[in-house]
Motif scaffolding. Structure first.
Motif, short mmCIF file in Angstrom:
data_model
loop_
_atom_site.label_atom_id
_atom_site.label_comp_id
_atom_site.label_asym_id
_atom_site.label_seq_id
_atom_site.Cartn_x
_atom_site.Cartn_y
_atom_site.Cartn_z
N SER A 52 42.69 32.11 73.27
CA SER A 52 43.59 33.24 73.51
C SER A 52 43.08 34.54 72.89
O SER A 52 42.18 34.55 72.06
CB SER A 52 44.98 32.92 72.96
N SER A 53 43.69 35.63 73.32
CA SER A 53 43.24 36.96 72.88
C SER A 53 43.40 37.19 71.39
O SER A 53 42.72 38.03 70.81
CB SER A 53 43.99 38.05 73.66
N ASP A 54 44.28 36.43 70.73
CA ASP A 54 44.44 36.60 69.28
C ASP A 54 43.62 35.60 68.47
O ASP A 54 43.73 35.54 67.25
CB ASP A 54 45.92 36.53 68.90
N ARG A 90 35.42 23.98 82.44
CA ARG A 90 35.70 25.42 82.53
C ARG A 90 36.26 25.91 81.21
O ARG A 90 37.16 25.29 80.63
CB ARG A 90 36.71 25.67 83.65
N CYS A 91 35.72 27.03 80.73
CA CYS A 91 36.14 27.59 79.45
C CYS A 91 36.35 29.09 79.63
O CYS A 91 35.51 29.78 80.21
CB CYS A 91 35.07 27.32 78.39
N GLU A 92 37.47 29.58 79.13
CA GLU A 92 37.76 31.01 79.20
C GLU A 92 37.95 31.56 77.79
O GLU A 92 38.76 31.05 77.02
CB GLU A 92 39.00 31.29 80.03
N ILE A 93 37.19 32.60 77.47
CA ILE A 93 37.27 33.26 76.17
C ILE A 93 38.06 34.55 76.37
O ILE A 93 37.66 35.41 77.17
CB ILE A 93 35.87 33.60 75.62
N ARG A 94 39.14 34.70 75.63
CA ARG A 94 39.92 35.94 75.67
C ARG A 94 39.91 36.66 74.34
O ARG A 94 40.29 37.80 74.25
CB ARG A 94 41.36 35.63 76.07
N GLY A 95 39.47 35.97 73.30
CA GLY A 95 39.46 36.53 71.95
C GLY A 95 38.07 36.91 71.50
O GLY A 95 37.27 37.44 72.28
N LYS A 96 37.76 36.61 70.23
CA LYS A 96 36.47 36.97 69.64
C LYS A 96 35.72 35.71 69.20
O LYS A 96 36.30 34.83 68.58
CB LYS A 96 36.67 37.89 68.45
N VAL A 97 34.43 35.67 69.53
CA VAL A 97 33.58 34.54 69.14
C VAL A 97 32.32 35.10 68.50
O VAL A 97 31.70 36.03 69.02
CB VAL A 97 33.19 33.68 70.37
N LYS A 98 31.95 34.53 67.36
CA LYS A 98 30.69 34.89 66.70
C LYS A 98 29.91 33.60 66.52
O LYS A 98 30.31 32.73 65.76
CB LYS A 98 30.96 35.55 65.35
N GLY A 99 28.82 33.48 67.28
CA GLY A 99 28.01 32.27 67.22
C GLY A 99 27.44 31.93 68.58
O GLY A 99 27.36 32.77 69.47
N LEU A 117 31.90 29.44 82.52
CA LEU A 117 32.34 30.18 81.35
C LEU A 117 32.84 31.54 81.80
O LEU A 117 32.13 32.27 82.50
CB LEU A 117 31.19 30.36 80.35
N ILE A 118 34.06 31.88 81.41
CA ILE A 118 34.63 33.18 81.74
C ILE A 118 34.86 33.92 80.43
O ILE A 118 35.53 33.42 79.53
CB ILE A 118 35.97 33.03 82.48
N ILE A 119 34.28 35.10 80.33
CA ILE A 119 34.52 35.98 79.18
C ILE A 119 35.41 37.09 79.71
O ILE A 119 34.98 37.96 80.46
CB ILE A 119 33.21 36.50 78.59
N ALA A 120 36.67 37.01 79.36
CA ALA A 120 37.70 37.88 79.93
C ALA A 120 37.58 39.33 79.44
O ALA A 120 36.93 39.61 78.42
CB ALA A 120 39.08 37.33 79.58
N VAL A 149 30.99 34.27 84.23
CA VAL A 149 31.67 35.44 84.75
C VAL A 149 32.03 36.28 83.53
O VAL A 149 32.78 35.83 82.67
CB VAL A 149 32.94 35.06 85.53
N ILE A 150 31.46 37.48 83.45
CA ILE A 150 31.62 38.29 82.24
C ILE A 150 32.32 39.60 82.57
O ILE A 150 31.79 40.44 83.29
CB ILE A 150 30.25 38.56 81.58
N PHE A 151 33.54 39.74 82.04
CA PHE A 151 34.30 40.97 82.15
C PHE A 151 34.36 41.68 80.81
O PHE A 151 34.58 42.87 80.74
CB PHE A 151 35.73 40.70 82.63
N GLY A 152 34.20 40.92 79.73
CA GLY A 152 34.27 41.46 78.38
C GLY A 152 32.91 41.90 77.88
O GLY A 152 32.03 42.24 78.66
N LYS A 153 32.73 41.84 76.56
CA LYS A 153 31.51 42.33 75.92
C LYS A 153 30.74 41.18 75.30
O LYS A 153 31.31 40.34 74.60
CB LYS A 153 31.90 43.32 74.83
N VAL A 154 29.43 41.13 75.58
CA VAL A 154 28.55 40.13 74.98
C VAL A 154 27.44 40.88 74.24
O VAL A 154 26.74 41.68 74.83
CB VAL A 154 27.92 39.19 76.03
N GLU A 155 27.33 40.61 72.94
CA GLU A 155 26.28 41.20 72.12
C GLU A 155 25.31 40.08 71.77
O GLU A 155 25.51 39.37 70.79
CB GLU A 155 26.87 41.82 70.86
N GLY A 156 24.33 39.87 72.64
CA GLY A 156 23.36 38.79 72.43
C GLY A 156 22.77 38.39 73.76
O GLY A 156 23.07 38.96 74.81
N ASN A 157 21.94 37.38 73.73
CA ASN A 157 21.27 36.90 74.94
C ASN A 157 22.21 36.04 75.77
O ASN A 157 22.99 35.26 75.22
CB ASN A 157 20.02 36.08 74.59
#
Length: 67
Positions: free
Chosen positions: A5-7, A19-28, A36-39, A54-62
């Motif tokens: 979730s986003s929080d 299927r995995c959807e990321i709405r919050g923050k991940v470091k790693g 994989l969906i990055i919301a 599917v990337i709608f958010g921000k990815v800082e890395g490869n």
């Protein structure tokens, strides 16, 4: 489907199948065999590897995908 979730905040290495959807923050590292969906609004700091991404958010890395 797994939804972070986003929080939510996750630090470490994440892997799985399906299927995995990321709405919050991940470091790693994220490795998903499946979709994989990055919301919008999500932030990932680290390496991302998945079969489909599917990337709608921000990815800082490869990022690496098969499709």
């Amino acid at each position: 489907m797994t939804i972070f979730s986003s929080d939510s905040k996750f630090v470490g290495e994440m892997s799985g199948e399906g299927r995995c959807e990321i709405r919050g923050k991940v470091k790693g590292k994220i490795k998903i065999i499946g979709e994989l969906i990055i919301a919008e609004g999500a932030v990932v700091e680290g390496e991302v590897e998945s079969t489909d991404a599917v990337i709608f958010g921000k990815v800082e890395g490869n990022t690496r995908g098969e499709n």
